[in-house]
Design an enzyme around this catalytic site. Sequence first.
Site, PDB file in Angstrom:
ATOM      1  N   ASP A 107       1.432  19.675 -84.517  1.00  0.00           N
ATOM      2  CA  ASP A 107       0.730  20.086 -83.259  1.00  0.00           C
ATOM      3  C   ASP A 107       0.936  21.452 -82.794  1.00  0.00           C
ATOM      4  O   ASP A 107      -0.115  21.900 -82.145  1.00  0.00           O
ATOM      5  CB  ASP A 107       0.668  18.904 -82.301  1.00  0.00           C
ATOM      6  CG  ASP A 107       0.444  17.575 -82.543  1.00  0.00           C
ATOM      7  OD1 ASP A 107      -0.543  17.420 -83.041  1.00  0.00           O
ATOM      8  OD2 ASP A 107       1.291  16.949 -82.078  1.00  0.00           O
TER       9      ASP A 107
ATOM     10  N   SER B  41       0.377   5.510 -83.473  1.00  0.00           N
ATOM     11  CA  SER B  41      -0.911   5.245 -83.800  1.00  0.00           C
ATOM     12  C   SER B  41      -0.977   4.283 -84.940  1.00  0.00           C
ATOM     13  O   SER B  41      -1.563   3.341 -85.190  1.00  0.00           O
ATOM     14  CB  SER B  41      -1.776   6.395 -84.302  1.00  0.00           C
ATOM     15  OG  SER B  41      -1.028   7.410 -85.227  1.00  0.00           O
TER      16      SER B  41
ATOM     17  N   ARG C  36       4.500  19.856 -92.186  1.00  0.00           N
ATOM     18  CA  ARG C  36       2.972  20.160 -91.699  1.00  0.00           C
ATOM     19  C   ARG C  36       2.642  21.372 -91.046  1.00  0.00           C
ATOM     20  O   ARG C  36       1.633  21.899 -90.998  1.00  0.00           O
ATOM     21  CB  ARG C  36       2.458  18.755 -90.890  1.00  0.00           C
ATOM     22  CG  ARG C  36       2.628  17.601 -91.690  1.00  0.00           C
ATOM     23  CD  ARG C  36       2.538  16.265 -90.921  1.00  0.00           C
ATOM     24  NE  ARG C  36       3.375  16.195 -89.902  1.00  0.00           N
ATOM     25  CZ  ARG C  36       3.207  15.434 -88.852  1.00  0.00           C
ATOM     26  NH1 ARG C  36       2.376  14.471 -88.754  1.00  0.00           N
ATOM     27  NH2 ARG C  36       3.872  15.324 -87.821  1.00  0.00           N
TER      28      ARG C  36
ATOM     29  N   HIS D 147       2.026  11.935 -78.286  1.00  0.00           N
ATOM     30  CA  HIS D 147       1.531  11.740 -79.609  1.00  0.00           C
ATOM     31  C   HIS D 147       0.355  12.804 -80.088  1.00  0.00           C
ATOM     32  O   HIS D 147       0.500  14.072 -79.717  1.00  0.00           O
ATOM     33  CB  HIS D 147       1.125  10.431 -79.591  1.00  0.00           C
ATOM     34  CG  HIS D 147       1.197   9.737 -81.155  1.00  0.00           C
ATOM     35  ND1 HIS D 147       1.312  10.307 -82.263  1.00  0.00           N
ATOM     36  CD2 HIS D 147       0.489   8.682 -81.659  1.00  0.00           C
ATOM     37  CE1 HIS D 147       1.283   9.851 -83.312  1.00  0.00           C
ATOM     38  NE2 HIS D 147       0.603   8.614 -82.960  1.00  0.00           N
TER      39      HIS D 147
ATOM     40  N   HIS E  29      10.566  16.109 -82.074  1.00  0.00           N
ATOM     41  CA  HIS E  29      10.229  15.146 -82.893  1.00  0.00           C
ATOM     42  C   HIS E  29      11.412  13.753 -82.696  1.00  0.00           C
ATOM     43  O   HIS E  29      12.283  13.901 -82.555  1.00  0.00           O
ATOM     44  CB  HIS E  29       9.945  15.302 -84.403  1.00  0.00           C
ATOM     45  CG  HIS E  29       8.834  14.354 -85.093  1.00  0.00           C
ATOM     46  ND1 HIS E  29       9.366  13.157 -85.736  1.00  0.00           N
ATOM     47  CD2 HIS E  29       7.613  14.158 -85.132  1.00  0.00           C
ATOM     48  CE1 HIS E  29       8.211  12.652 -86.202  1.00  0.00           C
ATOM     49  NE2 HIS E  29       7.279  13.273 -85.990  1.00  0.00           N
TER      50      HIS E  29
HETATM   51  N1  HAX Z   1      10.188  19.992 -74.346  1.00  0.00           N
HETATM   52  C1  HAX Z   1      11.097  19.619 -73.317  1.00  0.00           C
HETATM   53  N2  HAX Z   1      11.723  18.540 -73.606  1.00  0.00           N
HETATM   54  C2  HAX Z   1      11.960  17.654 -74.570  1.00  0.00           C
HETATM   55  C3  HAX Z   1      11.089  18.020 -75.835  1.00  0.00           C
HETATM   56  C4  HAX Z   1      10.347  19.305 -75.549  1.00  0.00           C
HETATM   57  N3  HAX Z   1       9.468  19.635 -76.554  1.00  0.00           N
HETATM   58  N4  HAX Z   1      11.225  17.203 -76.763  1.00  0.00           N
HETATM   59  C5  HAX Z   1      12.288  16.321 -76.360  1.00  0.00           C
HETATM   60  N5  HAX Z   1      12.457  16.593 -74.921  1.00  0.00           N
HETATM   61  C6  HAX Z   1      13.555  15.837 -74.238  1.00  0.00           C
HETATM   62  C7  HAX Z   1      13.059  14.419 -73.955  1.00  0.00           C
HETATM   63  O1  HAX Z   1      11.808  14.405 -73.087  1.00  0.00           O
HETATM   64  C8  HAX Z   1      14.058  13.665 -73.448  1.00  0.00           C
HETATM   65  O2  HAX Z   1      14.424  14.153 -72.084  1.00  0.00           O
HETATM   66  P1  HAX Z   1      15.045  12.942 -71.209  1.00  0.00           P
HETATM   67  O3  HAX Z   1      16.490  12.562 -71.810  1.00  0.00           O
HETATM   68  O4  HAX Z   1      15.201  13.851 -69.727  1.00  0.00           O
HETATM   69  O5  HAX Z   1      13.999  11.630 -71.255  1.00  0.00           O
HETATM   70  C9  HAX Z   1      15.082  14.489 -74.365  1.00  0.00           C
HETATM   71  O6  HAX Z   1      14.615  15.657 -74.628  1.00  0.00           O
HETATM   72  C10 HAX Z   1      15.707  13.805 -75.523  1.00  0.00           C
HETATM   73  O7  HAX Z   1      14.367  13.517 -76.338  1.00  0.00           O
HETATM   74  P2  HAX Z   1      14.373  13.361 -78.008  1.00  0.00           P
HETATM   75  O8  HAX Z   1      15.131  12.291 -78.254  1.00  0.00           O
HETATM   76  O9  HAX Z   1      14.745  14.647 -78.546  1.00  0.00           O
HETATM   77  O10 HAX Z   1      12.944  13.234 -78.271  1.00  0.00           O
HETATM   78  P3  HAX Z   1      12.139  11.766 -78.274  1.00  0.00           P
HETATM   79  O11 HAX Z   1      12.454  10.977 -79.606  1.00  0.00           O
HETATM   80  O12 HAX Z   1      12.340  10.886 -77.155  1.00  0.00           O
HETATM   81  O13 HAX Z   1      10.691  12.229 -78.147  1.00  0.00           O
HETATM   82  C11 HAX Z   1       8.652  13.613 -78.542  1.00  0.00           C
HETATM   83  C12 HAX Z   1       9.994  12.981 -79.147  1.00  0.00           C
HETATM   84  C13 HAX Z   1       7.822  13.999 -79.833  1.00  0.00           C
HETATM   85  C14 HAX Z   1       7.793  12.931 -77.712  1.00  0.00           C
HETATM   86  C15 HAX Z   1       9.368  14.846 -77.684  1.00  0.00           C
HETATM   87  O14 HAX Z   1      10.157  15.820 -78.684  1.00  0.00           O
HETATM   88  C16 HAX Z   1       8.272  15.595 -77.110  1.00  0.00           C
HETATM   89  O15 HAX Z   1       7.892  15.168 -75.922  1.00  0.00           O
HETATM   90  N6  HAX Z   1       7.661  16.436 -77.683  1.00  0.00           N
HETATM   91  C17 HAX Z   1       6.668  17.636 -76.967  1.00  0.00           C
HETATM   92  C18 HAX Z   1       5.419  16.733 -77.014  1.00  0.00           C
HETATM   93  C19 HAX Z   1       4.817  16.674 -78.569  1.00  0.00           C
HETATM   94  O16 HAX Z   1       4.811  17.906 -79.400  1.00  0.00           O
HETATM   95  N7  HAX Z   1       4.405  15.728 -79.258  1.00  0.00           N
HETATM   96  C20 HAX Z   1       3.967  15.580 -80.669  1.00  0.00           C
HETATM   97  C21 HAX Z   1       5.012  15.074 -81.616  1.00  0.00           C
HETATM   98  C22 HAX Z   1       4.487  14.798 -82.811  1.00  0.00           C
HETATM   99  C23 HAX Z   1       3.396  13.814 -82.878  1.00  0.00           C
HETATM  100  O17 HAX Z   1       3.719  12.723 -82.676  1.00  0.00           O
HETATM  101  N8  HAX Z   1       2.169  14.265 -83.235  1.00  0.00           N
HETATM  102  O18 HAX Z   1       1.117  13.261 -83.152  1.00  0.00           O
END
Ligand code: HAX
Length: 438
Positions: A373, A241, A327, A271, A318
């Site tokens: 979240d 964002s 948070r 996000h 994250h």
């Molecule tokens: N559950 C399952 N798998 C997850 C995971 C979770 N909570 N978090 C990461 N992974 C997976 C990723 O999808 C990725 O898988 P692939 O290699 O198969 O693509 C792998 O683990 C490595 O990811 P990472 O490097 O640890 O994490 P990223 O930086 O790629 O992604 C995210 C960060 C926040 C998007 C991710 O942890 C996620 O999808 N979390 C769940 C959704 C979430 O809670 N989002 C909110 C984040 C905070 C925010 O911005 N709030 O607004």
Amino acid sequence: MEYIKNRFYESAMKNMTDLQKLRKDHGDVVLGQVNIDQVLSGMKGIPALLTETSKLDANEGIRFRGYSLPELQQKLPKMDDGGEPLPEGLFYLMMIGEIPTKEDVINISKDWATRAHVPQHAFDVIDAIPKNSRPMTQFSTAILSMAYDSVFMKAYRAGVNKKFYWDFMYEDVMTLIARLPRIAAYIYRRIYHNGNHIEPNPTLDWAGNLAHMMGHDSNEVRNLLRLYMVIHADHEGGNVSAHTTHLVGSALSNAYYAFAAGMVGLAGPLHGYANQEVMDWISEMTLQLGTDEPSDAQIGKYIEQTLIQGRVVPGYGHAVLRITDPRFTVQQQFAEKYIVNDKLINTVNAIYRVAPPILEATGKIKNPWPNVDAFSGSLLNHYGITESSFYTVLFGVSRSLGVLASLVFDRMYGLPIERPNSQTMEWFLNKAGIQSEG
Ligand code: HAX
């Protein structure tokens, strides 16, 4: 309220000499190496943005102008009845770099109250959208519709000198922030309360007025929303964002265009939409298990099932953080202080006990800890704001504070249009010294 603008000008001007020096005399200083993994994993860890308002440390969490969240809970001014810090104070801190006095905060509150009138065409635009379309669709469309009022856009078209851009941007930013609670509450009452709207009360603070207009007008909800607006306000410049708002603004788009774009980014499930997904995921779990008091073992199995299905566990992980998000902790402490025995909050706490080792055991999730979240929905739900499809709008109202403050800095510093370099697959293969197998 010109003195707030003047203070911003004075404090930001002090940095202009440094910025000019950096660009003119030190532009060739190397900041680090970039490897293929960084580019292909979403530009992680590449220092690529100048953002003043806050800084995220992977092992400590967010600091706003050097202050952690617990420090801000102590230092930022509050209402006379105590409670949580006022988001107006955080905005002042992000803009000026100093902890405000109570008077400064009251002045911002009053300034926003005088700017809070929402033009009728924004309500008309919302009313023209199907009522059952996503709240974030209605929110971002309403923001976009107000670009009509942009003083920055008018000044630009009239040929204003670029050294004054920041001044017009400041005016748009203050007006847009002031209007957001009314827009959000209007959407809330439209969708969930039969369009039975509640007029603003200009004597209330920004977050308190939001609680009032949503129809949840207790001291507890006002306090919760003040805290909520503070903790979601900013997370340095690279999150979707913030980065989107900055990127769109770099084309000299006005604040309404830039922020609407940022909000569309916030609406993504990885996000800001994650705060809804957490609630959906927990209710799917309790439905499947047939209990709203699941045991740790049941939760563990459900998490494993989610992973096997190739889905994410929302609220965990994250892109930068490698610890429990402060948070999350601040909200957990709020619950401990004010709430006795809430089943949903108990479940959120149980997930926190169970999920990290399971996520860690996958060996690929870099951060097995909860983010902001994971907790926010359960608090809102406790106080009667049960409509989880609305939660990302609340996040968006808060996020305006940081990303729009940054937009004023962008125009003050005269930051140029953003234009990173992109390369083809062939280029990456060449760099790696390998042949295509395709
Ligand atoms: N559950 C399952 N798998 C997850 C995971 C979770 N909570 N978090 C990461 N992974 C997976 C990723 O999808 C990725 O898988 P692939 O290699 O198969 O693509 C792998 O683990 C490595 O990811 P990472 O490097 O640890 O994490 P990223 O930086 O790629 O992604 C995210 C960060 C926040 C998007 C991710 O942890 C996620 O999808 N979390 C769940 C959704 C979430 O809670 N989002 C909110 C984040 C905070 C925010 O911005 N709030 O607004």
